[in-house]
Design an enzyme around this catalytic site. Structure first.
Site, PDB file in Angstrom:
ATOM      1  N   ASP A 119       0.510  -0.807  -0.073  1.00 49.91           N
ATOM      2  CA  ASP A 119      -0.034  -0.315   0.060  1.00 49.91           C
ATOM      3  C   ASP A 119       0.984   1.269  -0.332  1.00 49.91           C
ATOM      4  O   ASP A 119       1.047   2.452  -0.786  1.00 49.91           O
ATOM      5  CB  ASP A 119      -0.758  -0.088   1.080  1.00 49.91           C
ATOM      6  CG  ASP A 119      -0.509  -0.223   2.381  1.00 49.91           C
ATOM      7  OD1 ASP A 119       0.707  -0.666   2.920  1.00 49.91           O
ATOM      8  OD2 ASP A 119      -1.011  -0.044   3.361  1.00 49.91           O
TER       9      ASP A 119
ATOM     10  N   ASP B  83       7.431   3.965   3.569  1.00 52.30           N
ATOM     11  CA  ASP B  83       7.635   5.419   4.479  1.00 52.30           C
ATOM     12  C   ASP B  83       8.739   5.320   4.739  1.00 52.30           C
ATOM     13  O   ASP B  83       9.744   5.258   3.557  1.00 52.30           O
ATOM     14  CB  ASP B  83       6.324   4.893   5.951  1.00 52.30           C
ATOM     15  CG  ASP B  83       6.227   6.023   6.208  1.00 52.30           C
ATOM     16  OD1 ASP B  83       7.291   7.314   5.673  1.00 52.30           O
ATOM     17  OD2 ASP B  83       5.809   5.867   7.802  1.00 52.30           O
TER      18      ASP B  83
ATOM     19  N   LYS C 160       6.296   7.969   0.710  1.00 46.23           N
ATOM     20  CA  LYS C 160       6.509   8.950   1.317  1.00 46.23           C
ATOM     21  C   LYS C 160       7.862   9.202   1.276  1.00 46.23           C
ATOM     22  O   LYS C 160       9.220   8.726   1.985  1.00 46.23           O
ATOM     23  CB  LYS C 160       6.449   9.021   2.632  1.00 46.23           C
ATOM     24  CG  LYS C 160       4.849   8.610   2.295  1.00 46.23           C
ATOM     25  CD  LYS C 160       4.277   8.838   4.128  1.00 46.23           C
ATOM     26  CE  LYS C 160       2.596   8.563   4.696  1.00 46.23           C
ATOM     27  NZ  LYS C 160       2.678   8.708   5.888  1.00 46.23           N
TER      28      LYS C 160
ATOM     29  N   ARG D 258     -10.195   2.061   6.283  1.00 47.09           N
ATOM     30  CA  ARG D 258      -9.590   1.128   4.837  1.00 47.09           C
ATOM     31  C   ARG D 258     -10.567   1.207   4.653  1.00 47.09           C
ATOM     32  O   ARG D 258     -10.229   0.675   2.603  1.00 47.09           O
ATOM     33  CB  ARG D 258      -9.272  -0.343   5.818  1.00 47.09           C
ATOM     34  CG  ARG D 258      -8.828  -0.528   6.703  1.00 47.09           C
ATOM     35  CD  ARG D 258      -7.619  -2.009   6.299  1.00 47.09           C
ATOM     36  NE  ARG D 258      -6.882  -2.201   8.083  1.00 47.09           N
ATOM     37  CZ  ARG D 258      -5.219  -1.956   7.595  1.00 47.09           C
ATOM     38  NH1 ARG D 258      -4.760  -1.553   6.489  1.00 47.09           N
ATOM     39  NH2 ARG D 258      -4.670  -2.634   8.875  1.00 47.09           N
TER      40      ARG D 258
HETATM   41  P1  IMP Z   1       7.086   1.341   6.334  1.00 38.09           P
HETATM   42  O1  IMP Z   1       7.858  -0.154   6.757  1.00 38.09           O
HETATM   43  O2  IMP Z   1       8.469   2.478   7.238  1.00 38.09           O
HETATM   44  O3  IMP Z   1       7.687   1.543   4.811  1.00 38.09           O
HETATM   45  O4  IMP Z   1       6.130   1.150   6.219  1.00 38.09           O
HETATM   46  C1  IMP Z   1       4.978   0.981   6.326  1.00 38.09           C
HETATM   47  C2  IMP Z   1       3.348   0.465   6.718  1.00 38.09           C
HETATM   48  O5  IMP Z   1       3.288   1.355   7.665  1.00 38.09           O
HETATM   49  C3  IMP Z   1       2.956   0.250   5.443  1.00 38.09           C
HETATM   50  O6  IMP Z   1       2.312  -0.497   5.247  1.00 38.09           O
HETATM   51  C4  IMP Z   1       1.607   1.000   6.721  1.00 38.09           C
HETATM   52  O7  IMP Z   1       0.511  -0.130   7.144  1.00 38.09           O
HETATM   53  C5  IMP Z   1       1.997   1.721   7.357  1.00 38.09           C
HETATM   54  N1  IMP Z   1       2.243   3.502   6.780  1.00 38.09           N
HETATM   55  C6  IMP Z   1       2.931   4.605   6.776  1.00 38.09           C
HETATM   56  N2  IMP Z   1       2.511   5.335   6.202  1.00 38.09           N
HETATM   57  C7  IMP Z   1       1.578   5.499   6.722  1.00 38.09           C
HETATM   58  C8  IMP Z   1       0.464   6.407   6.108  1.00 38.09           C
HETATM   59  O8  IMP Z   1       0.280   6.885   6.137  1.00 38.09           O
HETATM   60  N3  IMP Z   1      -1.134   5.987   6.563  1.00 38.09           N
HETATM   61  C9  IMP Z   1      -1.107   4.635   6.540  1.00 38.09           C
HETATM   62  N4  IMP Z   1      -0.250   3.925   6.718  1.00 38.09           N
HETATM   63  C10 IMP Z   1       0.478   3.384   7.062  1.00 38.09           C
HETATM   64 MG    MG Z   2      -1.251  -0.234   8.258  1.00 37.51          MG
END
Ligand code: IMP
Ligand code: MG
Length: 182
Positions: free
Chosen positions: A102, A105, A133, A167
């Site tokens: 999805d 980040d 992001k 969601r």
């Molecule tokens: P990462 O491991 O920091 O890249 O985070 C990824 C996960 O964080 C995603 O699969 C989401 O579950 C959650 N996440 C990060 N940013 C958002 C957001 O703006 N809205 C909802 N979920 C987010």
């Molecule tokens: Mg999540």
């Protein structure tokens, strides 16, 4: 209290058009390959369903469920632990795997999944995400397909949650952090 969301950050029409383009590209890139499309649940469920139907080559579908300690809005400000809750049902050895996320980040979830799945010896493994992001990336993981780059704001809808809710919002909206208690 239920939240009311205002203007979409990405509308349903924009989403539909972009996903159609992504599907076309993936169709070209994976033509003739032994292709497995792996959805990362829960967040990717809506994107996955639309993307899969925009891809016009034979494929296997599979899913993984992961949790990260990411229930909070500022999840990536902490050390993140990513846990795979379910295993794949398909044998991906020798196959070309595309992971569908999805949102990327910090990139730690994607990095962890690539590392874990690489042990199953796929022929290739790449990542496709609806949202990215880039401001917050701490991992050097390569993201091969990105739907939309978005600013560093917490977004919900189209699969993405805040504390497991929103969601099912049919578009993507910025979560209003004012007056956060429900
Ligand atoms: P990462 O491991 O920091 O890249 O985070 C990824 C996960 O964080 C995603 O699969 C989401 O579950 C959650 N996440 C990060 N940013 C958002 C957001 O703006 N809205 C909802 N979920 C987010
Ligand atoms: Mg999540």
């Amino acid at each position: 209290m239920e939240r009311i969301f205002g203007r979409p950050i990405v509308t349903q029409e924009e989403m539909r058009a972009r996903i159609r383009e992504m599907g076309k590209q993936i169709t070209i890139d994976y033509a003739g390959k032994d292709f497995v499309l792996v959805g990362v649940l829960k967040g990717a469920y809506a994107f996955y369903a639309d993307l899969a139907r925009a891809i016009r080559i034979p494929m296997r579908v599979d899913f993984l469920m992961v949790t990260s300690d990411g229930a909070q809005v500022k999840a990536s400000d902490k050390v993140k632990t990513v846990k795979m809750m379910t295993e794949l049902t398909e044998d991906i050895a020798g196959k070309d795997v595309l992971l569908v996320e999805d949102i990327v980040d910090s990139g730690l979830t994607a990095q962890h999944l690539i590392k874990t799945l690489a042990k199953k010896k796929p022929r290739s493994i790449k990542i496709c995400t609806l949202l990215s992001k880039t401001d917050r990336r701490t991992s050097t993981v390569t993201i091969d397909y990105v739907g939309f780059k978005i600013p560093n704001k917490y977004v919900v809808g189209y699969g993405l949650d805040y504390q497991q809710k929103y969601r099912n919002l049919p578009y993507l909206a910025v979560l209003d952090m004012e007056g956060d208690q429900e």
